[in-house]
Every structure is written in structure tokens, then in C-alpha cells.
Design a protein around this motif. Structure first.
Motif, PDB file in Angstrom:
ATOM      1  N   SER A  95       7.710  -2.691   3.352  1.00 17.92           N
ATOM      2  CA  SER A  95       6.988  -3.941   3.114  1.00 17.92           C
ATOM      3  C   SER A  95       5.809  -3.725   2.179  1.00 17.92           C
ATOM      4  O   SER A  95       5.298  -2.601   2.016  1.00 17.92           O
ATOM      5  CB  SER A  95       6.494  -4.519   4.442  1.00 17.92           C
ATOM      6  N   GLU A  96       5.334  -4.815   1.591  1.00 20.26           N
ATOM      7  CA  GLU A  96       4.211  -4.755   0.667  1.00 20.26           C
ATOM      8  C   GLU A  96       2.959  -4.250   1.379  1.00 20.26           C
ATOM      9  O   GLU A  96       2.600  -4.728   2.450  1.00 20.26           O
ATOM     10  CB  GLU A  96       3.937  -6.146   0.098  1.00 20.26           C
ATOM     11  N   GLY A  97       2.335  -3.256   0.795  1.00 25.65           N
ATOM     12  CA  GLY A  97       1.090  -2.727   1.328  1.00 25.65           C
ATOM     13  C   GLY A  97       1.242  -1.563   2.285  1.00 25.65           C
ATOM     14  O   GLY A  97       0.240  -0.926   2.636  1.00 25.65           O
ATOM     15  N   VAL A  98       2.469  -1.262   2.711  1.00 22.00           N
ATOM     16  CA  VAL A  98       2.664  -0.166   3.663  1.00 22.00           C
ATOM     17  C   VAL A  98       2.242   1.163   3.052  1.00 22.00           C
ATOM     18  O   VAL A  98       1.627   2.005   3.715  1.00 22.00           O
ATOM     19  CB  VAL A  98       4.130  -0.121   4.145  1.00 22.00           C
ATOM     20  N   LEU A  99       2.561   1.375   1.768  1.00 25.55           N
ATOM     21  CA  LEU A  99       2.182   2.627   1.111  1.00 25.55           C
ATOM     22  C   LEU A  99       0.655   2.790   1.114  1.00 25.55           C
ATOM     23  O   LEU A  99       0.131   3.835   1.541  1.00 25.55           O
ATOM     24  CB  LEU A  99       2.731   2.660  -0.308  1.00 25.55           C
ATOM     25  N   ARG A 139      -9.446  -2.475  10.201  1.00 24.23           N
ATOM     26  CA  ARG A 139     -10.106  -1.488   9.346  1.00 24.23           C
ATOM     27  C   ARG A 139      -9.609  -1.514   7.907  1.00 24.23           C
ATOM     28  O   ARG A 139     -10.342  -1.129   6.994  1.00 24.23           O
ATOM     29  CB  ARG A 139      -9.903  -0.078   9.919  1.00 24.23           C
ATOM     30  N   TYR A 140      -8.378  -1.928   7.691  1.00 23.19           N
ATOM     31  CA  TYR A 140      -7.844  -1.924   6.318  1.00 23.19           C
ATOM     32  C   TYR A 140      -6.677  -2.909   6.247  1.00 23.19           C
ATOM     33  O   TYR A 140      -5.892  -3.046   7.187  1.00 23.19           O
ATOM     34  CB  TYR A 140      -7.357  -0.528   5.926  1.00 23.19           C
ATOM     35  N   ARG A 141      -6.585  -3.583   5.092  1.00 25.11           N
ATOM     36  CA  ARG A 141      -5.495  -4.539   4.885  1.00 25.11           C
ATOM     37  C   ARG A 141      -4.994  -4.399   3.449  1.00 25.11           C
ATOM     38  O   ARG A 141      -5.772  -4.334   2.498  1.00 25.11           O
ATOM     39  CB  ARG A 141      -5.994  -5.960   5.134  1.00 25.11           C
ATOM     40  N   SER A 142      -3.662  -4.375   3.292  1.00 22.03           N
ATOM     41  CA  SER A 142      -3.030  -4.377   1.976  1.00 22.03           C
ATOM     42  C   SER A 142      -1.697  -5.071   2.103  1.00 22.03           C
ATOM     43  O   SER A 142      -0.841  -4.637   2.887  1.00 22.03           O
ATOM     44  CB  SER A 142      -2.842  -2.953   1.452  1.00 22.03           C
TER      45      SER A 142
END
Length: 788
Positions: free
Chosen positions: A646-650, A774-777
Motif C-alpha cells: 500500500s501507499e506509504g508502507v515503505l 507518530r508518523y503518517r505516509s
């Protein structure tokens, strides 16, 4: 028995002792230097990698590391232990393989100590020993009387290595390094990436995508890539998807040639063996194409154990094992000819230990090959072959150790299931001919499979001219027979029985070339004969193309043929046409041999070349497909297939990796991996990119999953999780967050982080009230759980 090596062989392509002459200088020196083809290949590879988003600086760093950290120490030890009088390229290729083995074992110890960079003790210690001990300094140079490969041989092997690089384009263009181009690989790649991450941070390794599952697997390639990442700083993803497999493939191609040359003594036989191993595949006389799953992976219509299909990249364990096995066989050739050499057996043991943990298929096949030598010598000569007995004993010890320690006494889902390969193969699946697993139809497919294997390895017929092949060749025949038999007689829930014939393929090919050597007058390949053989290879290719053009364009099936009898004719007749053409050509050659002197003594060899042409046509089509797809769809960053990352997993995974402890446990809501609209248990991307252990992500491709698949008679991707209470506790924290459900993950299971894929439908918007974002992408979010 006199071997070809012992016979006088003034072959124009072989090395002969020549009087000393002045070395060429200037431009001529450059053109005749062995460094020129290597330099051109490296430059072309660097440019290709740059195109596929690997910077030249990264390639240079990787090359320097590989040269100094792996190949140099391996070459020094290879020269010492093998007492090699090999030429430089042979020593370096074998040294790379031995260097990998040394690196893996040193890294395992270093990782156990918590000091992964201590792996540098392998090259540093080796260099120090070989500099400081006077008797070892001579191994910095090759033997003064080592044979010198002909210039044409060097260019041919460089071209073959270059073809493996070109083949890799098929993989590179589909497996991107950033979103969305990294979103549609097959599940194998995220599976392997997760295990590389596990090897980077933990030893002993366990299955990182579920809790409390031991890793019973051939896992040595993962410490190798983990060591590469630690030393160079290169991301594991770049190593797995771009860099690490290339030198293994190229060295494999060279070492197969070295092995053939060692057995026959002829330089041309090395080139022929490498070509046969890599490019002569099952003939495909059909105009229609197989189901896209098979064509995407470059599986032939009928199983041939191809060494160049997409699994070479998506299955690095096979590639690593294939490389390590060839120098093992090179050492074994010498030990079977002269068994009294302690150093040689030490080298054999070290390489066998590497092969043992690299791929499970090789040691059983080697055991069968050596057992055939012992049995043949005992039955025919009433003697015990001591070299084969020693090798058999070492191999048996390795088999026992690997089965007990590495594989936990499990079969990984492999069982006696005859003809499974044909049931799940491209021809039977695409046409529906294998539907219902009707015995009579499966036997038809078996006959076609055997015909394909005859086309590939027809040169084995030449061995019938000898009373008994030398033990090394007999070992290869035993490996081949065992590999073919295991492929036909067994089945595995992940279809991994196909790796048996792939493992045996190089040794069947070398044995076939030895047979071809016997079919040539005095084993010589003068230029005229070489051109004749090449011409018949081309003729075989043309005949196959003609049969294809005259055939039907649509896929035959029970619907458009009307009956299984008609479908049988549609499937069999194209292969029958190839067989009839081969018989007609053989008959014409027999008639012509009295009138055409060039044909005398060459009839069988020319027929072998013709049949090889049938198989080379398949490689021609594979490369053409790469060109056609690239020009029509795109040369790189092609998004094809179902999304599994999915988008942002990396980005979120790497943030989690950089801001957490390697021992932190993570929970995720992502379990379902879509394949053909079905939900599978092969979800590994959260573990792969975070390099962290999960409470439960997917649960496929584990020992327990294979056992459950066999018990339930289903594919390993469809197995339900056998610890449903853990899965329920895990998912409750995401779908129904509360102090109790979230606290249960923290307090009972020791979960520290939540790694969320918001594209899944099991996430409550209230989760942020009970955990700290803590983090979102993209759709990937990392939460930290509060302290108790």
C-alpha cells in the motif's frame, strides 16, 4: 578409462602449449586483454542499473565491497585449499562463491555477538594471514603454468553473462523501488525482504511476520544480503531487487563452463554447457500463449527447470544455492579422480556446508549421484570407490544435520504426489487438459515432457558409446535422474518440487555436453564442425517457428475443440511435427554421409544440435517478449498485477525501523493479501519494510502453514491461522480500540507499536484516542502504545 582431458586434443578452440612470444603492446594489447570484455560488461551493467534507479555511486560501492570483502578472501582460500592451477577467471568465480560461504558463517557469529560489522574480520583476517605467512604469499598470484583461456572463450562467456543481465530487465521493469512501482511485485519478494530484515537484526532467526514460529528454512542467503547491507549501507530492498543476484548469476554461468572444461578438457565444451544450461529450454511449438501467470514468470509450456525465469530473482535461495553447488562439483571432480587430498576434502566440506543452508534440494540430489557411483563401481568392477564413499559420508552428515537443525525434521509440505508438476504446469492449466487429474491425460503430458527433456539433453546419448562414464559424469547423471524423478513424483503446496529439476539442470547439461564430446570425431571441434552444429541449431529454431506459424492462434480447450480427444490432438500434433522433422533430418543425414565427407561421423551430433535449436527457440521468444513488452508497455516502472504494497508502507516502515528497537514487537491490521480476488495469508510487506517482528501479519510460507495445507489439501495461501485467539486479540485493538483491547496487546503480548494500513476495512477512527500517532505516509500510519 581415458578421459578427454588425457587425450591429445589439438582443437582449434582449446589451449595448446605454444612457444613464448612477445606480448602485444598498445591498442592490440588492449583488444586482446581479458580485462576488456569484463570492463565493458561492468560498464554496461552500471548503465543498466542506473536506468533502473541505482546510482553509479551505489554500484561502485557494491562492486568494491564485492571485490575486496567477498571475492578477494574467497579467491585466496580457494587457491590454497583447491591447490588450483586454474586460470584467473575460474579462480575469481569460484572465489566469489567461497567468499560468500565465509561471509555467511562469519556474519552469523558476528550477529550472535551483537556486532554485525565484525563480519569484516573475514576479509581483513584473510588478507592479514596471506600477507604475514610467507608460505601463503604465493597464492596472491595464479599458478605460473595455469592454462590461458582463448580470447574467443572470454568474449563468449562475457556475452553469456551479459545475457543474464539483459534477462534481468524482465524483473527490473516490473519490480520498482518506490510507490506505486513497488506496489505490484509477487508476494515472494516481500517474503524474502522480510527475512533479510530479520537477518540484519537477529540471530538465531525466526519467522518475523508471526509470533512464536521457528524458521525451518534454507536461510543462508539472508545473512549474506544482511552483511552486504551493514557493510555498504545499501538498503536491503536495493540489494534484493537490483544488485545481489547479478554477480551470482554471472558467476554461475562462468562456473558451469569451468566445470565442463574440467571434465572434457575442451574450451568449447564450457561455452556449450553454459549455453545449454541457460538457454536451451522446453520446445514450444504453439502459436498461442500460456496463461499470463506463467508467461510473466517465464515458465516454459512444459517444466524444464529453466535457470532463467523470474524466480531467479524472486527466489534468491535457489540462485544462491545454484551458485555454491557448482564449485562444490568442481572440487568433487578432482576428489573422485584422486581421493587422497585432505585440503580438497576440507574445501568440499566447507562448500557443502554452504550449500546445505542455501537450498534444501541440492544435498539429496548429490547423495543420489554419489550413491550411483558407489553402486556402479561395486556392481561392475567389484570395488568400492573410495572418493565417492568419502563424499557420500560427508554428504550424509550434511543431510542429517540440515534435516534436524535447519529444517526441524519437517518436509515443508513436500510429499509423494506423482505428476503434480503436470497438473499445475502451464500446458495442463492453460488448456484445462489437466482438469480432474485424469490419469490418461496426465500420461499424455508426461510423454510430451519427456520428449522436451530429450530435446534439451539429447547429448546424453553420446555417453552410451562408453562402457561407463567417469565417476564425476556418473555423479551428474545420478543428480539428473534424481532431480527429474523428484520433480515428476513429488508435489509441494507451493509447487516447489519444480526446484529439483532446476537444481539438476546444470549437471544434466554438463553430462550432455560430455556426451556430445563423444559424438565428435576424436572429441575435436574444428571451425567447420562448429559452423555445422550452429547451422543445425538455427535449423531447429526455424522448424519450430514454422510449426508455430502453421498452428492455431487461440488456446485450445474443451469448449472450442468439442472433446478431450480433439483437445489431445491439438496439444500433441505440434510436438509430433517436431519429432517427425527430427526423424526426417536424421534420415537425410544418414543418406548424405556417404556423399558428403563433412557429415561422416557427425550425424548424431548434428541431430543433437537440431533438437537444441528446438529449445533455443523458447529462449528467443522469451527475450523477444521482454523487448515487445518493454517497447509497448514501458521499459521501467511498470505497474502490473494486483497491489500488494500500500501507499506509504515503505516510508512508514523505514521510519519505524529508524525510531524503534530491533526487539520491539509490532502489531498490524494488515493480513489479507489479494490474489485473483481471493484473500490469501501471504501478507509480508509491513514486516519487510519495517524490519521489525510482528505479532501477526501474514502466516503463509511457514512450516506450520505447509503442514496445515497438506492436512487440509489446499494451497498454502488459503490456510486459516491456527492460533485464532491471537488473531482475534490482535484485530480487536484496531477494530474496537479501548483501554482493554489495546492494553491487552501491550501487557500480554509485549506489543510496543501499531503499524496500520488504513486501506484495510478493519480500522476504527477511534484508534488515535488510545495510541499516539507518530508518523503518517499515504495510508500507512505508525502509532506508539502508551506505557502501562
Amino acid at each position: 578409462m581415458q578421459t578427454p582431458t588425457e587425450a591429445a586434443d589439438p582443437d582449434v578452440t582449446d589451449t595448446v602449449q605454444e612457444p613464448a612470444v612477445a606480448r602485444p603492446r598498445g591498442v592490440r594489447a588492449v583488444l586482446t586483454s581479458g580485462w576488456l570484455p569484463v570492463s565493458l560488461l561492468w560498464a554496461a551493467t552500471t548503465a543498466a542499473l542506473w536506468f533502473f534507479e541505482v546510482s553509479p555511486l551505489t554500484t561502485v560501492v557494491f562492486t568494491v565491497y564485492l571485490a575486496l570483502g567477498v571475492t578477494l578472501p574467497g579467491t585466496l582460500w580457494w587457491r590454497l585449499l583447491s591447490r588450483s592451477k586454474g586460470f584467473f577467471v575460474a579462480d575469481v568465480a569460484a572465489g566469489l562463491a567461497l567468499g560468500y560461504v565465509g561471509e555467511v558463517f562469519v556474519y552469523i557469529g558476528a550477529r550472535l555477538l551483537g556486532l554485525p560489522l565484525l563480519v569484516l574480520a573475514w576479509p581483513a583476517g584473510t588478507v592479514a594471514v596471506f600477507l604475514l605467512v610467507p608460505s601463503l604469499r604465493r597464492y596472491w598470484r595464479g599458478a605460473a603454468d595455469a592454462p590461458v583461456p582463448p580470447l574467443l572463450w572470454r568474449w563468449c562467456l562475457t556475452l553469456i553473462a551479459g545475457m543474464t543481465m539483459l534477462w534481468s530487465f524482465k524483473f527490473y521493469r516490473l519490480y520498482g523501488l518506490r510507490y506505486p512501482y513497488n506496489s505490484t511485485p509477487d508476494t515472494d519478494s516481500t517474503f524474502h525482504l522480510a527475512l533479510v530484515g530479520e537477518a540484519k537484526h537477529h540471530m538465531p532467526m525466526v519467522v518475523p511476520w508471526i509470533t512464536d514460529e521457528p524458521l525451518y528454512y534454507h536461510w543462508f542467503v539472508y545473512p549474506q544480503m544482511a552483511a552486504s547491507s551493514w557493510v555498504t549501507g545499501i538498503e536491503p530492498q536495493v540489494l534484493l531487487l537490483r544488485l545481489s543476484m547479478l554477480p551470482m548469476l554471472m558467476a554461475f554461468a562462468v562456473l558451469v563452463a569451468v566445470l565442463a572444461r574440467k571434465v572434457t578438457g575442451g574450451w568449447w565444451s564450457g561455452v556449450a554447457a553454459s549455453v545449454l544450461t541457460l538457454f536451451v529450454l522446453s520446445p514450444n511449438p504453439y502459436q498461442w500463449v500460456s496463461w499470463e501467470f506463467y508467461t510473466n514468470l517465464a515458465f516454459s509450456t512444459l517444466e524444464d527447470g529453466s535457470s532463467l525465469r523470474l524466480t531467479v530473482w524472486s527466489g534468491p535461495t535457489q540462485t544462491f544455492g545454484a551458485l555454491l553447488m557448482v564449485p562444490l562439483m568442481i572440487v568433487l571432480v578432482d576428489r573422485l579422480r584422486e581421493w587422497r587430498d585432505g585440503r580438497g576434502w576440507a574445501l568440499f566440506t566447507v562448500l557443502l556446508a554452504g550449500v546445505m543452508g542455501a537450498k534444501a534440494t541440492y544435498l539429496p540430489l548429490l547423495f543420489c549421484g554419489l550413491l550411483l557411483v558407489v553402486a556402479a563401481e561395486l556392481l561392475l568392477h567389484r570395488t568400492l570407490h573410495r572418493g565417492a564413499l568419502i563424499g557420500l559420508g560427508i554428504t550424509f552428515a550434511g543431510l542429517v544435520f540440515s534435516q534436524v537443525v535447519l529444517f526441524g525434521g519437517t518436509s515443508q509440505g513436500t510429499a509423494l504426489k506423482p505428476l503434480t508438476t503436470l497438473v499445475t504446469g502451464a500446458l495442463g492449466t492453460t488448456t484445462g487438459y489437466a482438469a480432474g487429474e485424469v490419469t490418461s491425460r496426465l500420461l499424455v503430458l508426461t510423454v510430451l515432457l519427456l520428449f522436451c527433456w530429450v530435446c534439451i539433453w539429447a547429448g546424453l546419448a553420446g555417453l552410451l558409446r562408453r562402457r561407463l562414464p567417469e565417476p564425476a559424469v556418473l555423479t551428474m547423471i545420478g543428480i539428473g535422474v534424481a532431480g527429474a524423478g523428484a520433480t515428476i513424483l513429488t508435489g509441494q503446496s507451493g509447487d516447489s518440487q519444480r526446484f529439483f529439476i532446476e537444481a539438476a539442470r546444470p549437471y544434466l547439461s554438463v553430462a550432455a555436453v560430455v556426451g556430445l564430446y563423444s559424438l565428435l570425431p576424436a572429441g575435436r571441434l574444428a571451425a567447420r564442425r562448429a559452423w555445422a552444429l550452429a547451422g543445425f541449431v538455427v535449423l531447429g529454431l526455424v522448424i519450430t517457428q514454422a510449426v508455430q506459424v502453421m498452428g492455431r492462434g487461440d488456446v485450445p480447450n474443451i469448449g472450442n475443440t468439442g472433446s478431450y480427444a480433439a483437445l489431445t490432438r491439438a496439444i500433441v500434433l505440434p510436438y509430433a511435427a517436431l519429432a517427425v522433422a527430427a526423424v526426417a533430418v536424421a534420415a537425410a543425414l544418414l543418406l548424405a554421409r556417404r556423399r558428403v565427407p563433412a557429415v561422416r561421423g557427425m550425424v548424431l551430433a548434428l541431430v543433437v544440435a537440431l533438437l537444441a535449436g528446438y529449445g533455443i527457440n523458447t529462449s528467443f521468444q522469451n527475450y523477444y517478449k521482454i523487448l515487445w513488452d518493454s517497447t509497448h508497455v514501458g521499459w521501467k516502472n511498470v505497474v502490473k498485477g494486483e497491489k500488494i504494497v500500500s501507499e506509504g508502507v515503505l516510508e512508514a516502515g523505514r521510519w519505524l525501523r529508524d525510531h524503534s528497537d530491533p526487539d520491539d514487537l509490532v502489531a498490524t491490521n494488515a493480513h489479507c493479501q489479494r490474489w485473483n480476488k481471493d484473500c490469501t495469508d501471504l501478507h509480508f510487506s509491513m514486516t519487510a519494510y519495517s524490519e521489525r517482528r510482528m505479532l501477526v501479519e501474514g502466516w503463509g510460507f511457514t512450516t506450520t502453514a505447509h503442514v496445515e495445507a497438506a492436512r487440509l489439501d489446499t494451497w498454502v495461501g488459503y490456510v486459516p491461522y491456527w492460533r485464532p485467539e491471537i488473531l482475534a486479540d490482535n484485530d480487536a485493538a484496531f477494530s474496537n480500540p479501548s483501554p482493554q483491547t489495546v492494553g491487552l496487546l501491550r501487557d500480554r503480548y509485549g506489543v510496543r507499536w501499531l503499524f496500520v494500513d488504513e486501506s484495510q476495512d478493519n480500522v476504527s477512527p477511534q484508534l488515535a484516542a488510545f495510541a499516539t500517532e507518530r508518523y503518517r505516509s499515504g495510508v500507512a500510519v505508525v502509532y506508539e502504545l502508551p506505557s502501562a
